[in-house]
Scaffold this active site. Structure first.
Site, mmCIF file in Angstrom:
data_model
loop_
_atom_site.group_PDB
_atom_site.id
_atom_site.type_symbol
_atom_site.label_atom_id
_atom_site.label_comp_id
_atom_site.label_asym_id
_atom_site.label_seq_id
_atom_site.Cartn_x
_atom_site.Cartn_y
_atom_site.Cartn_z
ATOM 1 N N LEU A 48 0.810 -1.210 0.000
ATOM 2 C CA LEU A 48 0.000 0.000 0.000
ATOM 3 C C LEU A 48 0.843 1.260 0.000
ATOM 4 C CD1 LEU A 48 -2.782 -1.017 2.550
ATOM 5 C CD2 LEU A 48 -2.857 -1.098 0.056
ATOM 6 N N LYS A 101 1.054 -2.961 8.949
ATOM 7 C CA LYS A 101 2.129 -1.985 8.972
ATOM 8 C C LYS A 101 3.331 -2.594 9.672
ATOM 9 C CE LYS A 101 -1.461 1.475 9.048
ATOM 10 N NZ LYS A 101 -1.960 2.735 9.614
ATOM 11 N N GLY A 148 6.516 4.959 4.443
ATOM 12 C CA GLY A 148 6.668 6.264 5.052
ATOM 13 C C GLY A 148 7.910 6.290 5.909
ATOM 14 N N GLY A 149 7.946 7.196 6.849
ATOM 15 C CA GLY A 149 9.151 7.405 7.643
ATOM 16 C C GLY A 149 9.461 6.291 8.616
ATOM 17 N N MET A 150 8.491 5.446 8.936
ATOM 18 C CA MET A 150 8.699 4.442 9.966
ATOM 19 C C MET A 150 8.658 3.002 9.457
ATOM 20 S SD MET A 150 9.076 6.561 12.353
ATOM 21 C CE MET A 150 8.717 8.313 12.520
ATOM 22 N N ASP A 170 -0.394 13.148 14.793
ATOM 23 C CA ASP A 170 -0.038 13.126 13.375
ATOM 24 C C ASP A 170 -1.289 13.206 12.501
ATOM 25 O OD1 ASP A 170 1.757 13.131 11.290
ATOM 26 O OD2 ASP A 170 1.978 10.955 11.203
ATOM 27 N N VAL A 180 3.722 -0.486 4.522
ATOM 28 C CA VAL A 180 2.331 -0.876 4.735
ATOM 29 C C VAL A 180 1.923 -1.842 3.636
ATOM 30 C CG1 VAL A 180 -0.021 -0.068 5.102
ATOM 31 C CG2 VAL A 180 1.906 1.415 5.677
#
Length: 590
Positions: free
Chosen positions: A21, A43, A24-26, A137, A29
């Protein structure tokens, strides 16, 4: 959604990976499917966080806190592996695009969308803050738009990285420049008022397509948030006043979420504003198309999961840190209309309130709500079974989303234990029309078969017996097609019907319902009554043509075709659970 790439895991915990999907920064997904067939967003954090003991402690705590978050406007945390080699968390897959994607593709949203969206997000924040939590966030990519309201996603993981050695070393930050509150940027204590600031920025973006703090770099954005006044880009009226109040530099000067709900709904609740048509038609079509595409994906049962010491399932294919290269973690960009996510927000409606309206309301809404409460053990038990069943219409959009969330890829209860077909009820329990195609088949004929009788179609005039005819009038013969709408205005693909000569009791019409050329459901219909202006047909599954699996509704239905002159027919079906589909059909070559 992107296809699985080299190095991506085949499974995470008990969830088989179907696609990616986003990232991102962490971390990353993935779209996953449970052993019972439910669709989830999984995730997985970046590998270097997996080796940080402080991160693991925070992650475990934040996941437990996120499990407590409920309400109608959030995506539920269904499962997690905080102690696995690479930690992960599974949430309900939300069926709708992110706000950022929807605005990028279709432009700013109208006020009739902004008010229920803002009220729903404010109610979500009120529920979160009531638990002593802060999201931290809130941004357009963490807001998903579904047929039955907005969803706020991505709780917990960003907070788990706050202050860890891994975070400092990687240079990642908690929050998004341009949507973070001034106090969050300055490192001061962050309260629920910080989320309200972010919500104000989200409202400006949704209404104008631009951030209230436009800039071309993170340092510039951070400076503008702390020192400059927001730009509303022409947003005026009450919405502009509310956004400006939310964007106050002083946390004490911002409204509480409950005040926002009150002003956006004129003293009501978000659910009262989420009704059919709350989203712009292009966004609705995007969601419908995506739901069908996901249902059409391969749905093979996974092996039964083993159990961990904490009672949660562990995956059939362990995830190893070495499987991941540099990457990130963040909200799903949503599959064109995923939300894609998801399991679309499998959420219960607020206590004492009607579930959010729209296509996902009612029985489908209850099904979506049930997904949030489904225990991992139960999800593992709802396996996929190969079953034969009679189909007429394509599932309604709501039915497709419920199937997507709960893993109901085949309609249960249509077979006896010995596998024999049960008699079909006169009124179908699911289904909705859609269609496109040519509907031709070499094996069609007027052989005897199932069917049944029923009353006249909803809103369809009964044929006058004094003007009755024994067969199909010539003006009806030929191939007709058109766009299908549910009675609440939600589009649901196309229908093509080929009408042939024949008398009462004979098969004279052959339908092809198509959802965006992704899935097809085929049916045939006997003539039950006719006049010079109207045909009344009893529709049933066409056994000579193969339906797309998992998207066709069982049973029979009554279809009325009314000739409107020239090359136009009006189509009506009495399939109530399908949304009483209707269409204006045009004759090929007419």
């Amino acid at each position: 959604m992107q296809p699985v790439q080299s190095g991506d895991p085949e499974a995470v915990g008990p969830y088989r990976v179907l696609g990616r999907l986003g990232s991102g920064g962490m971390g990353r997904v993935f779209l996953g499917r449970s052993p019972g067939g439910a669709t989830v967003a999984v995730k997985v954090v970046h590998p270097h966080f997996a080796h940080d003991d402080e991160f693991r402690t925070r992650f475990r705590r934040e996941v437990e806190a996120a499990r407590r978050v409920g309400g109608a406007w959030t995506a539920p945390v269904l499962d997690a592996g905080p102690d696995d080699d690479v930690p992960w968390v599974a949430t309900g897959y939300v069926a709708g695009p992110s706000l950022s994607d929807a605005v990028a593709e279709h432009g700013p949203l109208p006020e009739e969308t902004l008010r229920p969206m803002g009220a729903g997000l404010a109610e979500a924040l009120a529920a979160v803050h009531g638990l002593g939590l802060v999201h931290r966030d809130v941004k357009p990519s963490n807001v998903l738009l579904t047929l039955d309201g907005p969803r706020l996603i991505d709780f917990g993981i960003a907070r788990a990285t706050d202050g860890t050695a891994s975070l400092t070393a990687s240079g990642a930050s908690v929050g998004s420049p341009g949507y973070m509150s001034p106090e969050q940027i300055l490192g001061w204590p962050v309260t629920g008022a910080g989320d309200v600031f972010s919500l104000g920025a989200v409202l400006v973006f949704a209404a104008t397509g631009r951030s209230p703090f436009p800039g071309d770099s993170a340092p510039t954005l951070l400076y503008l948030v702390v020192h400059e006044e927001p730009q509303l880009h022409g947003l005026t009226g009450e919405l502009g006043e509310l956004a400006l109040a939310c964007l106050s530099k002083d946390p004490a000067g911002r409204p509480e979420p409950a005040e926002l709900v009150n002003r956006l709904t004129a003293g009501g609740a978000a659910a009262h504003l989420v009704r059919p048509g709350w989203l712009p038609p292009p966004v609705t079509e995007q969601i419908s198309r995506r739901a069908v595409e996901l249902l059409a994906m391969e749905a093979q049962p996974a092996a039964a999961p083993e159990r961990r010491d904490d009672g949660l399932p562990s995956g059939p294919v362990p995830l190893q840190p070495a499987e991941y290269g540099p990457g990130a973690f963040g909200p799903p960009p949503v599959l064109d209309g995923t939300a894609a996510g998801a399991g679309s927000g499998a959420q219960d409606a607020p206590a004492g309130a009607t579930p959010p309206g729209g296509v996902g309301a009612g029985a489908a809404g209850a099904a979506l709500g049930a997904a949030a409460a489904t225990a991992p053990e139960r999800r593992a038990e709802v396996g996929l079974r190969s079953r034969r069943f009679s189909c007429t219409l394509v599932l309604s959009v709501a039915g497709a989303l419920a199937a997507l969330v709960l893993g109901l890829f085949l309609v249960p209860g249509l077979l006896d234990d010995d596998g024999a077909d049960r008699p079909q009820a006169q009124n179908p329990t699911g289904g909705n029309s859609a269609g496109n195609g040519n509907g031709n088949d070499n094996d069609r004929g007027n052989e005897d078969g199932g069917g049944g009788s029923g009353g006249a179609a909803t809103d369809s005039p009964s044929p006058d017996p004094t003007e009755g005819v024994d067969g199909v009038p010539e003006r009806f013969l030929g191939t007709w097609n058109g766009e299908v709408l549910q009675d609440n205005g939600v589009p649901n693909g196309r229908v093509t019907v080929e009408i042939e000569e024949g008398g009462k009791g004979e098969y004279v019409a052959y339908f092809d319902y198509s959802l965006y050329d992704v899935a097809h459901c085929y049916s045939r219909a006997r003539l039950t009554a006719a006049t010079g202006e109207t045909l009344v047909l009893r529709e049933e599954d066409d056994p000579s043509r193969k339906n797309s699996e998992g998207v066709c509704a069982p049973g029979t239905s009554e279809v009325t075709l009314m000739h409107k002159g020239g090359a136009t027919l009006e189509y009506r079906s009495d399939a109530e659970a399908s949304g009483n589909p209707r269409a204006t059909l045009r004759k090929d070559g007419g």
